[in-house]
Enzyme design. Structure first.
Site, mmCIF file in Angstrom:
data_model
loop_
_atom_site.group_PDB
_atom_site.id
_atom_site.type_symbol
_atom_site.label_atom_id
_atom_site.label_comp_id
_atom_site.label_asym_id
_atom_site.label_seq_id
_atom_site.Cartn_x
_atom_site.Cartn_y
_atom_site.Cartn_z
ATOM 1 C CG LEU A 29 99.049 79.744 23.732
ATOM 2 C CD1 LEU A 29 97.912 78.781 24.088
ATOM 3 C CD2 LEU A 29 98.491 81.041 23.226
ATOM 4 C CG ASP A 30 102.686 84.998 27.470
ATOM 5 O OD1 ASP A 30 103.796 84.483 27.207
ATOM 6 O OD2 ASP A 30 102.378 86.150 27.126
ATOM 7 N NE ARG A 31 103.032 78.945 34.215
ATOM 8 C CZ ARG A 31 103.042 77.628 34.046
ATOM 9 N NH1 ARG A 31 101.950 76.948 34.234
ATOM 10 N NH2 ARG A 31 104.130 76.996 33.667
#
Length: 76
Positions: A29-31
């Site tokens: 997951l991206d931040r």
């Protein structure tokens, strides 16, 4: 990412003591996103599910804060 060059917390740091076995994230997951992360203690399976060479299918569901226009789609 499992390591952050800027020294920020990573998901692996959050689950470090979750179990005795070594665990691997399946995907990422991206931040600035939210969602579900799958972990496994089977490194071979994690690789088969994430490495492009194995061509594992993925389905993404997205919620947006505005409607998508045909102009937006042309940018993809």
């Amino acid at each position: 990412t499992m390591d952050d060059p800027m020294g920020r917390k990573t998901v692996m740091g959050l689950v470090r003591k979750a179990c005795k076995e070594r665990i691997y994230p399946v995907g990422r997951l991206d931040r600035e996103t939210t969602g579900l992360l799958l972990f496994t203690n089977d490194g071979d399976m994690a690789k088969k599910l994430t490495h492009p060479r194995f061509k594992a299918g993925k389905i993404y569901e997205v919620e947006l804060d505005k409607n998508v226009t045909s102009s937006h789609l042309k940018l993809l």
